[in-house]
Scaffold this motif. Structure first.
Motif, PDB file in Angstrom:
ATOM      1  N   ASP A  27     -10.337  -4.023  -0.356  1.00 41.91           N
ATOM      2  CA  ASP A  27      -9.035  -4.292  -0.995  1.00 41.91           C
ATOM      3  C   ASP A  27      -8.846  -3.397  -2.226  1.00 41.91           C
ATOM      4  O   ASP A  27      -7.736  -2.919  -2.501  1.00 41.91           O
ATOM      5  CB  ASP A  27      -8.944  -5.767  -1.407  1.00 41.91           C
ATOM      6  N   LEU A  28      -9.909  -3.214  -2.918  1.00 41.31           N
ATOM      7  CA  LEU A  28      -9.800  -2.365  -4.094  1.00 41.31           C
ATOM      8  C   LEU A  28      -9.533  -0.911  -3.713  1.00 41.31           C
ATOM      9  O   LEU A  28      -8.844  -0.180  -4.444  1.00 41.31           O
ATOM     10  CB  LEU A  28     -11.093  -2.453  -4.947  1.00 41.31           C
ATOM     11  N   LYS A  29     -10.057  -0.495  -2.633  1.00 46.25           N
ATOM     12  CA  LYS A  29      -9.829   0.871  -2.195  1.00 46.25           C
ATOM     13  C   LYS A  29      -8.410   1.052  -1.582  1.00 46.25           C
ATOM     14  O   LYS A  29      -7.900   2.159  -1.544  1.00 46.25           O
ATOM     15  CB  LYS A  29     -10.868   1.277  -1.155  1.00 46.25           C
ATOM     16  N   SER A  30      -7.674   0.023  -1.194  1.00 44.58           N
ATOM     17  CA  SER A  30      -6.372   0.133  -0.536  1.00 44.58           C
ATOM     18  C   SER A  30      -5.273   0.410  -1.585  1.00 44.58           C
ATOM     19  O   SER A  30      -5.287  -0.192  -2.659  1.00 44.58           O
ATOM     20  CB  SER A  30      -6.078  -1.163   0.222  1.00 44.58           C
TER      21      SER A  30
ATOM     22  N   ARG B 162      -2.366  -2.043  -3.589  1.00 47.89           N
ATOM     23  CA  ARG B 162      -2.710  -2.865  -4.741  1.00 47.89           C
ATOM     24  C   ARG B 162      -1.798  -2.570  -5.915  1.00 47.89           C
ATOM     25  O   ARG B 162      -1.712  -3.326  -6.864  1.00 47.89           O
ATOM     26  CB  ARG B 162      -4.173  -2.615  -5.137  1.00 47.89           C
ATOM     27  N   ASP B 163      -0.996  -1.387  -5.866  1.00 48.81           N
ATOM     28  CA  ASP B 163      -0.112  -1.031  -6.983  1.00 48.81           C
ATOM     29  C   ASP B 163       1.233  -1.753  -6.930  1.00 48.81           C
ATOM     30  O   ASP B 163       2.034  -1.674  -7.851  1.00 48.81           O
ATOM     31  CB  ASP B 163       0.171   0.497  -6.998  1.00 48.81           C
ATOM     32  N   ILE B 164       1.505  -2.388  -5.899  1.00 51.46           N
ATOM     33  CA  ILE B 164       2.796  -3.071  -5.766  1.00 51.46           C
ATOM     34  C   ILE B 164       2.810  -4.258  -6.660  1.00 51.46           C
ATOM     35  O   ILE B 164       1.831  -4.969  -6.760  1.00 51.46           O
ATOM     36  CB  ILE B 164       3.027  -3.466  -4.278  1.00 51.46           C
ATOM     37  N   ASP B 165       3.978  -4.461  -7.258  1.00 49.99           N
ATOM     38  CA  ASP B 165       4.101  -5.546  -8.190  1.00 49.99           C
ATOM     39  C   ASP B 165       4.064  -6.849  -7.455  1.00 49.99           C
ATOM     40  O   ASP B 165       4.581  -6.998  -6.332  1.00 49.99           O
ATOM     41  CB  ASP B 165       5.440  -5.429  -8.952  1.00 49.99           C
ATOM     42  N   THR B 166       3.455  -7.747  -8.102  1.00 52.35           N
ATOM     43  CA  THR B 166       3.305  -9.065  -7.479  1.00 52.35           C
ATOM     44  C   THR B 166       4.672  -9.753  -7.359  1.00 52.35           C
ATOM     45  O   THR B 166       4.877 -10.544  -6.426  1.00 52.35           O
ATOM     46  CB  THR B 166       2.345  -9.927  -8.314  1.00 52.35           C
TER      47      THR B 166
END
Length: 619
Positions: free
Chosen positions: A589-592, A595-599
């Protein structure tokens, strides 16, 4: 009246002041002129009794009252034997008569202290042994017949220091003395009747039956003392072969008789009695333990020593080993006359106790007494302790001579002569023999040399006194019932038959008791062995069962422990695998880039989902 006033008065007896040489010991005047009175009466001397020199060398015209005795009363006296020590050059002052039973002495030099000792003197003996006579003949004549008679007897050796007293009794490693031959003779006679255990013992002059614990204690004492004795196995076997070659001892079998033999050994040193066979006490400190003197007592006419150790023996070897042990403990010292002189009187006693199945017990004692040598202090040159020993020895021997002298005259004057037994420990111990209650045999040893002439005269005078003693045999009372004289013959016969039946029943009951005791002991031993075996088997079986149960329980516990370990290991393995998977997912998950998309936008997308085309149009 003038003749009666001039007659010599009777002197008082005194052993401190010498008697006038002109008067003999019976207060008869001696002739001043020396005459040979024996040459003229040889033809008239027909008496063959050698017990008295006067009866042998005087005419038949003596007092008939003293020569004729009542035939109903038997009288005996001590036997006195003379043994001459073999020397290289014997003195000519000693010669024997034709019959060989009279010793003739005469001084050949001027060394004698007085004229009386220079006179020719005659001393009669039962037998005289010169230097050529060996130990075998001494025993066959002096001791052997007395053992066959089975009577209490005291064998006494007396003489000057170094004359061969101890050699006569003990001998050496090659020539056995009187005591080793006597022990071999006694044990050979009673060989088939010897009892294996000490059931009878002489205590305080009386025969006592011992209980089982006392019997065991006596056997333990015997074993302890025999362990202390020196080993004389080879020496005893050699002496035994010599004795068998010299004598032919026969075994006397007596049915229904059991024999038990005890020995004791004492010494009288400086008028004190010491036990030579006592068990030494345990000493924590180094050094020999002080010896404790014993006391002589009398019980109903029986003389005994309080606290004396008597040892039960089963063979002549054991008795001889105890004799050697006592010799090592006795007191010896060196003097100018003898390099190994005994400084005490030693008495070795052998008690033979018999038990008949009818219940009768008998006792027979043999005492072998080795007297210390009589000696003159001036000749020996003793000083200090040796001087004290010599004084005590001479005093005790003088008292013994006084007792013998009183015993020889008490037959005629019983009211005036008192035998002084209590003046010495030696005479107290030997008073039964001196009174005639026991047989007495004396072996006098003399060294026929000129320098010992006066000492030998004292010894010979002592022996002549003992030779003149006559004892009346004590009357033996026959056993009888109290009212037997009032019963007729029929009643007596029935009574005797009844007593005989009771004795037979008593013998049968004793045999039955012995058999039952033996059977009981055997059964108990078998039962003990059986119980021991059962206990051993039961214990081994229990050990096998417990071992098997322990092995099974251990296997079950091991299996359960393995299963629990596998279960725990599997659960830990699964837990760690899950954690690993979770960590891998987090890494991915950290490598994907999503992860930059706002929650928030993600939330909106969730609320109003749009198609990808719409999303592109909005942009």
């Amino acid at each position: 009246m003038s003749d009666s006033s001039e007659a010599p008065t009777r002197e008082k007896r005194s052993f401190l002041m010498a008697r006038d040489p002109s008067v003999d010991r019976r207060f008869r005047p001696r002739p001043n002129k020396k005459l040979r009175l024996f040459d003229d009466i040889h033809e008239s001397a027909e008496s063959t009794d050698p017990s008295d020199t006067e009866s042998e060398y005087t005419s038949n015209g003596g007092d008939d009252a003293t020569s004729v005795e009542d035939s109903s009363v038997a009288e005996t006296g001590p036997q006195v034997f003379l043994r001459l020590r073999p020397v290289s050059a014997a003195s000519k002052g000693y010669s024997l008569s034709d019959d060989g039973k009279v010793l003739i002495t005469s001084a050949k030099s001027e060394n004698s202290s007085n004229n009386v000792n220079r006179m020719e003197k005659h001393f009669g003996f039962t037998s005289i042994f010169d230097g050529t006579v060996g130990q075998q003949d001494i025993y066959d004549i002096c001791v052997g017949p007395k053992i066959l008679e089975e009577e209490c007897v005291t064998i006494m050796t007396y003489g000057t220091s170094g004359s061969g007293k101890t050699y006569t009794l003990l001998g050496d490693d090659v020539r056995a003395g009187v005591i080793p031959r006597g022990l071999e003779h006694i044990f050979t006679v009673y060989l088939e009747n010897m009892y294996h255990a000490p059931k009878l013992k002489l205590i305080n002059g009386c025969i006592v039956f011992l209980q089982d614990d006392a019997t065991l204690r006596e056997m333990q004492i015997s074993k302890k003392l025999l362990d202390l004795c020196p080993d004389i196995g080879a020496n005893h076997e050699r002496l035994r072969q010599v004795i068998k070659s010299d004598h032919t001892f026969e075994t006397k079998a007596e049915p229904d008789v059991s024999v038990m033999i005890w020995v004791s050994f004492v010494e009288i040193y400086n008028e004190l009695v010491y036990d030579l066979l006592s068990i030494p006490p345990r000493q924590e400190n180094l050094g020999a333990a002080p010896r404790k003197p014993l006391k002589i007592a009398c019980n109903k006419g029986q003389v005994f020593i309080k606290g004396l150790t008597t040892v039960f023996v089963k063979s002549s070897e054991e008795a001889l080993r105890l004799l050697r042990l006592g010799q090592q403990r006795s007191t010896y010292a060196s003097t100018s006359v003898n390099s190994n002189s005994s400084r005490s009187h030693c008495v070795f006693t052998v008690d033979v106790l018999k038990y008949n199945r009818s219940g009768m017990t008998t006792q027979c004692s043999y005492k072998f007494c080795d007297l210390a040598g009589s000696e003159r202090v001036n000749n020996t040159g003793t000083i200090g302790l040796r001087l004290k020993e010599a004084k005590n020895i001479n005093t005790s021997l003088m008292t013994l001579g006084r007792c013998l002298d009183a015993a020889s005259t008490s037959r005629k004057k019983p009211s005036t002569d008192v035998i002084p037994f209590r003046d010495s420990k030696l005479t107290m111990l030997l008073q039964a023999a001196l009174l005639g209650k026991e047989r007495l045999a004396m072996i006098v040893t003399v060294t026929p040399l000129e320098k010992y002439y006066e000492e030998n005269l004292n010894v010979l005078n002592f022996a002549s006194i003992a030779k003149n003693i006559i004892f009346k045999e004590p009357m033996v009372k026959q056993h009888s019932t109290r009212y037997s004289s009032f019963l007729d013959n029929s009643k007596r016969n029935s009574q005797y038959e009844y007593i005989k039946e009771i004795e037979e029943d008593n013998i049968g009951l004793r045999e039955e008791i012995d058999r039952l005791k033996f059977d009981h002991v055997l059964k108990m031993q078998l039962l003990e062995e059986k119980l021991r075996k059962e206990l051993t088997d039961t214990f081994q079986e229990m050990m096998r069962v417990n071992k098997k149960q322990w092995e099974e329980q251990s296997e079950k516990q091991l299996l359960m422990a393995e299963r629990e370990f596998e279960f725990k290991l599997g659960s830990q393995k699964r837990r760690y695998e899950e954690e690993i998977e979770d960590l891998k997912d987090e890494i991915e998950d950290l490598k994907s880039p999503s992860r930059d998309i706002d929650t928030d936008s993600m939330d909106e997308m969730d609320e109003d989902p749009k198609s990808p085309i719409e999303i592109l149009d909005d942009e």
